[in-house]
Design a protein around this motif. Structure first.
Motif, PDB file in Angstrom:
ATOM      1  N   ASN A 188       0.825  -1.213   0.000  1.00  0.00           N
ATOM      2  CA  ASN A 188       0.000   0.000   0.000  1.00  0.00           C
ATOM      3  C   ASN A 188       0.855   1.257   0.000  1.00  0.00           C
ATOM      4  OD1 ASN A 188      -2.406  -1.425  -0.018  1.00  0.00           O
ATOM      5  ND2 ASN A 188      -2.583  -1.472   2.204  1.00  0.00           N
ATOM      6  N   ASN A 189       1.959   1.213   0.750  1.00  0.00           N
ATOM      7  CA  ASN A 189       2.855   2.378   0.750  1.00  0.00           C
ATOM      8  C   ASN A 189       3.479   2.587  -0.620  1.00  0.00           C
ATOM      9  OD1 ASN A 189       2.331   2.862   3.438  1.00  0.00           O
ATOM     10  ND2 ASN A 189       4.139   1.796   4.191  1.00  0.00           N
ATOM     11  N   ARG A 190       3.885   1.500  -1.262  1.00  0.00           N
ATOM     12  CA  ARG A 190       4.448   1.623  -2.613  1.00  0.00           C
ATOM     13  C   ARG A 190       3.392   2.154  -3.588  1.00  0.00           C
ATOM     14  NH1 ARG A 190       8.830  -1.920  -3.697  1.00  0.00           N
ATOM     15  NH2 ARG A 190      10.297  -1.742  -1.945  1.00  0.00           N
ATOM     16  N   LEU A 191       2.171   1.631  -3.477  1.00  0.00           N
ATOM     17  CA  LEU A 191       1.104   2.101  -4.366  1.00  0.00           C
ATOM     18  C   LEU A 191       0.808   3.578  -4.127  1.00  0.00           C
ATOM     19  CD1 LEU A 191      -1.369  -0.933  -4.288  1.00  0.00           C
ATOM     20  CD2 LEU A 191       0.024  -0.179  -6.222  1.00  0.00           C
ATOM     21  N   ASN A 192       0.793   3.979  -2.859  1.00  0.00           N
ATOM     22  CA  ASN A 192       0.565   5.397  -2.565  1.00  0.00           C
ATOM     23  C   ASN A 192       1.708   6.255  -3.101  1.00  0.00           C
ATOM     24  OD1 ASN A 192      -1.859   4.900  -1.241  1.00  0.00           O
ATOM     25  ND2 ASN A 192      -0.866   4.629   0.752  1.00  0.00           N
ATOM     26  N   GLU A 193       2.921   5.732  -3.001  1.00  0.00           N
ATOM     27  CA  GLU A 193       4.066   6.470  -3.534  1.00  0.00           C
ATOM     28  C   GLU A 193       3.966   6.605  -5.054  1.00  0.00           C
ATOM     29  OE1 GLU A 193       8.958   6.127  -3.648  1.00  0.00           O
ATOM     30  OE2 GLU A 193       7.736   4.627  -2.616  1.00  0.00           O
ATOM     31  N   LEU A 194       3.609   5.488  -5.722  1.00  0.00           N
ATOM     32  CA  LEU A 194       3.460   5.550  -7.181  1.00  0.00           C
ATOM     33  C   LEU A 194       2.301   6.462  -7.568  1.00  0.00           C
ATOM     34  CD1 LEU A 194       3.977   1.782  -8.049  1.00  0.00           C
ATOM     35  CD2 LEU A 194       5.561   3.652  -8.481  1.00  0.00           C
ATOM     36  N   LYS A 195       1.209   6.394  -6.810  1.00  0.00           N
ATOM     37  CA  LYS A 195       0.079   7.273  -7.088  1.00  0.00           C
ATOM     38  C   LYS A 195       0.485   8.737  -6.931  1.00  0.00           C
ATOM     39  CE  LYS A 195      -4.713   8.188  -5.711  1.00  0.00           C
ATOM     40  NZ  LYS A 195      -4.485   9.608  -5.435  1.00  0.00           N
ATOM     41  N   PHE A 349      -0.897  11.264 -22.426  1.00  0.00           N
ATOM     42  CA  PHE A 349       0.088  12.258 -22.833  1.00  0.00           C
ATOM     43  C   PHE A 349       1.045  12.615 -21.705  1.00  0.00           C
ATOM     44  CE2 PHE A 349      -3.732  12.824 -25.364  1.00  0.00           C
ATOM     45  CZ  PHE A 349      -3.236  12.873 -26.652  1.00  0.00           C
ATOM     46  N   LEU A 350       0.951  11.887 -20.563  1.00  0.00           N
ATOM     47  CA  LEU A 350       1.874  12.159 -19.471  1.00  0.00           C
ATOM     48  C   LEU A 350       3.267  11.662 -19.831  1.00  0.00           C
ATOM     49  CD1 LEU A 350      -0.314  11.161 -16.383  1.00  0.00           C
ATOM     50  CD2 LEU A 350      -0.087  13.392 -17.488  1.00  0.00           C
ATOM     51  N   GLN A 351       4.258  12.336 -19.290  1.00  0.00           N
ATOM     52  CA  GLN A 351       5.638  12.013 -19.617  1.00  0.00           C
ATOM     53  C   GLN A 351       6.249  11.115 -18.536  1.00  0.00           C
ATOM     54  OE1 GLN A 351       7.244  12.917 -22.428  1.00  0.00           O
ATOM     55  NE2 GLN A 351       5.375  13.924 -23.145  1.00  0.00           N
ATOM     56  N   ASP A 352       6.952  10.057 -18.969  1.00  0.00           N
ATOM     57  CA  ASP A 352       7.750   9.182 -18.095  1.00  0.00           C
ATOM     58  C   ASP A 352       6.909   8.523 -17.002  1.00  0.00           C
ATOM     59  OD1 ASP A 352       9.982  10.013 -19.553  1.00  0.00           O
ATOM     60  OD2 ASP A 352      10.355  11.694 -18.204  1.00  0.00           O
ATOM     61  N   VAL A 353       5.700   8.148 -17.327  1.00  0.00           N
ATOM     62  CA  VAL A 353       4.853   7.473 -16.335  1.00  0.00           C
ATOM     63  C   VAL A 353       4.596   6.012 -16.709  1.00  0.00           C
ATOM     64  CG1 VAL A 353       3.720   9.584 -15.587  1.00  0.00           C
ATOM     65  CG2 VAL A 353       2.754   8.275 -17.483  1.00  0.00           C
ATOM     66  N   GLU A 354       5.055   5.582 -17.862  1.00  0.00           N
ATOM     67  CA  GLU A 354       4.826   4.193 -18.259  1.00  0.00           C
ATOM     68  C   GLU A 354       5.438   3.204 -17.265  1.00  0.00           C
ATOM     69  OE1 GLU A 354       5.888   6.516 -20.239  1.00  0.00           O
ATOM     70  OE2 GLU A 354       4.355   6.752 -21.796  1.00  0.00           O
ATOM     71  N   LEU A 356       5.917   3.692 -14.122  1.00  0.00           N
ATOM     72  CA  LEU A 356       5.123   3.797 -12.894  1.00  0.00           C
ATOM     73  C   LEU A 356       3.829   3.012 -13.029  1.00  0.00           C
ATOM     74  CD1 LEU A 356       5.590   7.606 -12.100  1.00  0.00           C
ATOM     75  CD2 LEU A 356       6.956   5.662 -11.310  1.00  0.00           C
ATOM     76  N   TRP A 357       3.192   3.103 -14.168  1.00  0.00           N
ATOM     77  CA  TRP A 357       1.964   2.333 -14.404  1.00  0.00           C
ATOM     78  C   TRP A 357       2.242   0.841 -14.372  1.00  0.00           C
ATOM     79  CZ3 TRP A 357       0.321   5.904 -19.000  1.00  0.00           C
ATOM     80  CH2 TRP A 357      -0.384   7.004 -18.500  1.00  0.00           C
ATOM     81  N   ALA A 358       3.368   0.454 -14.990  1.00  0.00           N
ATOM     82  CA  ALA A 358       3.720  -0.970 -15.007  1.00  0.00           C
ATOM     83  C   ALA A 358       3.965  -1.481 -13.588  1.00  0.00           C
ATOM     84  CB  ALA A 358       4.956  -1.191 -15.877  1.00  0.00           C
ATOM     85  N   GLU A 359       4.702  -0.713 -12.781  1.00  0.00           N
ATOM     86  CA  GLU A 359       4.955  -1.117 -11.404  1.00  0.00           C
ATOM     87  C   GLU A 359       3.675  -1.131 -10.585  1.00  0.00           C
ATOM     88  OE1 GLU A 359       7.199  -2.188  -7.979  1.00  0.00           O
ATOM     89  OE2 GLU A 359       7.491  -2.351 -10.155  1.00  0.00           O
ATOM     90  N   GLN A 360       2.811  -0.176 -10.841  1.00  0.00           N
ATOM     91  CA  GLN A 360       1.528  -0.132 -10.133  1.00  0.00           C
ATOM     92  C   GLN A 360       0.677  -1.361 -10.466  1.00  0.00           C
ATOM     93  OE1 GLN A 360      -1.347   3.069 -11.171  1.00  0.00           O
ATOM     94  NE2 GLN A 360      -1.113   3.746  -9.045  1.00  0.00           N
ATOM     95  N   ALA A 361       0.646  -1.703 -11.741  1.00  0.00           N
ATOM     96  CA  ALA A 361      -0.117  -2.894 -12.140  1.00  0.00           C
ATOM     97  C   ALA A 361       0.484  -4.157 -11.536  1.00  0.00           C
ATOM     98  CB  ALA A 361      -0.151  -2.992 -13.662  1.00  0.00           C
TER      99      ALA A 361
END
Length: 438
Positions: A188-195, A349-354, A356-361
């Motif tokens: 949850n902490n990692r997810l909150n950090e990624l969010k 169109f966000l930059q450099d978030v791919e 982060l999305w992969a880690e979140q998933a």
């Protein structure tokens, strides 16, 4: 006076005659035998009537690597088998864990509860005296030494096997729940950090988009103002030119009238009309000066002046005005701004978030249910003991017999020395009375 020595009773010597002692003990063999038998009977009674104490034990060893592979491959929580065994050992040694198991299973601990004692006092007695935990030696890294041994002593009437096995299972379950809770908190902490990072990227994007729209609209506004200024300047310029042209035409008309030029002509043609003589003559006029306007004649000049006087708009006379109108029309709608405002899935169109999305998933797909996690291997469960460890009948009877024998021998010796004392004291006193005075 005769100096012959008088017969005297010899005084007892300080030396101990072992044969005499043995003989004295042998004379009291019935007493020694009686003490031995009495002590033996007491020992037998204690051995068979004393409360029986049993002991059970359980051995835990590190789990196999594959049991913890899924947890360790999550890259979130690292738990080697040796560390898992250490955590379980700490849980087994925890006062809170033992008290929790004691309170959760009161029926199993009825034999440990004594009258007049509270539940906590009974637990203290059980915790201090009944359970003993043997941990591996940290100085010995040998794999064979890496184990936990848990021993428990319990009185007759208690189900020690169920208590020890239940306590081991309870401690492992508590540690498993703790690992699950830790893993859940970390995920949850990692997810909150990624969010937070994604939200920051989204906020940066929104700020950048609004800034870009503002810059585009401002550039359009500036461009529109510049074009309008240019358009106004051009119209003023053309109006001034038209006024100047009218004044110029008025002057030329006046000159043409004064010299009688009604139709367009040239200086050479006017010279030919003034020269007498006939004949046809072809003239070619070469000059580097502009022909004055009044040579156009009053008829053409007046027609041009009338047309200019009737003109209400000079825009058609300059192609730049049409271009300015075109540019102003294009500035009425900024298509780039419209496209920016009409975006529906702006996260694309966000930059450099791919990453982060992969880690979140990946984190969301982790299985944080630790109910099937095997932290340790129960190498040996507690088994029903075949005999009690206390009292040890043979040892108790043997010790009681030895103590009885020693007590009987001691009593026999004491009786012997008392008899000897009684015999020697009166004799020595009589001898002293018979001695002549000096």
């Amino acid at each position: 006076m005769s100096n012959a020595p008088q017969p005297r009773q010899s005084l007892p010597s300080d030396e101990i005659d072992l044969f005499e002692l043995f003989g004295a003990v042998w004379k009291q063999k019935k007493l020694v035998l009686g003490c031995t038998l009495l002590a033996g009977l007491l020992g037998v009674g204690y051995a068979y009537l004393a409360p029986r104490v049993y002991q059970v034990s359980s051995v835990l060893r590190p789990a196999a690597i594959n049991e913890l592979d899924a947890l360790n491959r999550s890259e979130v929580y690292k738990l080697p088998p040796a560390d898992a065994l250490t955590k379980v050992a700490a849980q087994l040694d925890s006062y809170e864990t033992r008290l929790g198991f004691f309170r959760a299973n009161p029926a199993l601990f009825e034999a440990f509860q004594q009258p007049g004692r509270s539940l906590e006092q009974s637990f203290e007695a059980f915790n201090n005296d009944a359970v003993r935990l043997s941990l591996p030696d940290p100085k010995n890294p040998d794999a064979l030494n890496n184990y936990i041994r848990l021993e428990m002593q319990y009185p007759s009437g208690a189900d020690g096997v169920a208590i020890l096995n239940g306590f081991v299972a309870y401690a492992i379950a508590q540690q498993r729940n703790q690992v699950g809770a830790d893993l859940k908190v970390i995920v949850n902490n990692r997810l909150n950090e990624l969010k937070g990072k994604i939200d920051a990227a989204r906020a940066n994007y929104e700020t950048g988009k609004e800034s870009k729209i503002a810059r585009l609209l401002e550039a359009d506004k500036v461009k529109r103002a510049q074009l309008q200024d240019e358009l106004g300047a051009l119209r003023l310029q053309m109006k001034t030119q038209r006024t100047s042209r009218l004044a110029e035409l008025d002057e030329a008309i006046a000159i043409a009238r004064s010299i009688g030029i009604k139709h367009p002509t040239t200086p050479s043609a006017m010279g030919a009309e003034a020269s007498p003589g006939g004949g046809q003559v072809m003239r070619t006029e070469v000059t580097n000066q502009a022909i004055p306007l009044y040579f156009m004649g009053t008829q053409a000049l007046e027609a041009e002046r009338a047309a200019l006087a009737r003109r209400t708009n000079d825009d058609f006379s300059n192609t730049r005005i049409a271009e300015i109108g075109k540019e102003l029309r294009m500035l009425d709608a900024n298509r780039e701004v419209e496209v920016l405002k009409s975006r529906k899935s702006e996260d694309m169109f966000l930059q450099d978030v791919e990453p982060l999305w992969a880690e979140q998933a990946r984190l969301r797909s982790l299985n944080i249910d630790m109910s099937a996690l095997k932290l340790v291997t129960v190498d040996r469960q507690a088994q029903e003991p075949s005999s009690p460890i206390k009292p040890k009948k043979a040892l108790v009877i043997a010790v009681s017999l030895v103590v009885g024998l020693m007590l009987g021998v001691l009593m026999a010796l004491i009786w012997h020395f008392v008899q000897v004392r009684r015999q020697t004291v009166p004799t020595s006193t009589l001898d002293e009375r018979r001695l002549p005075p000096r």
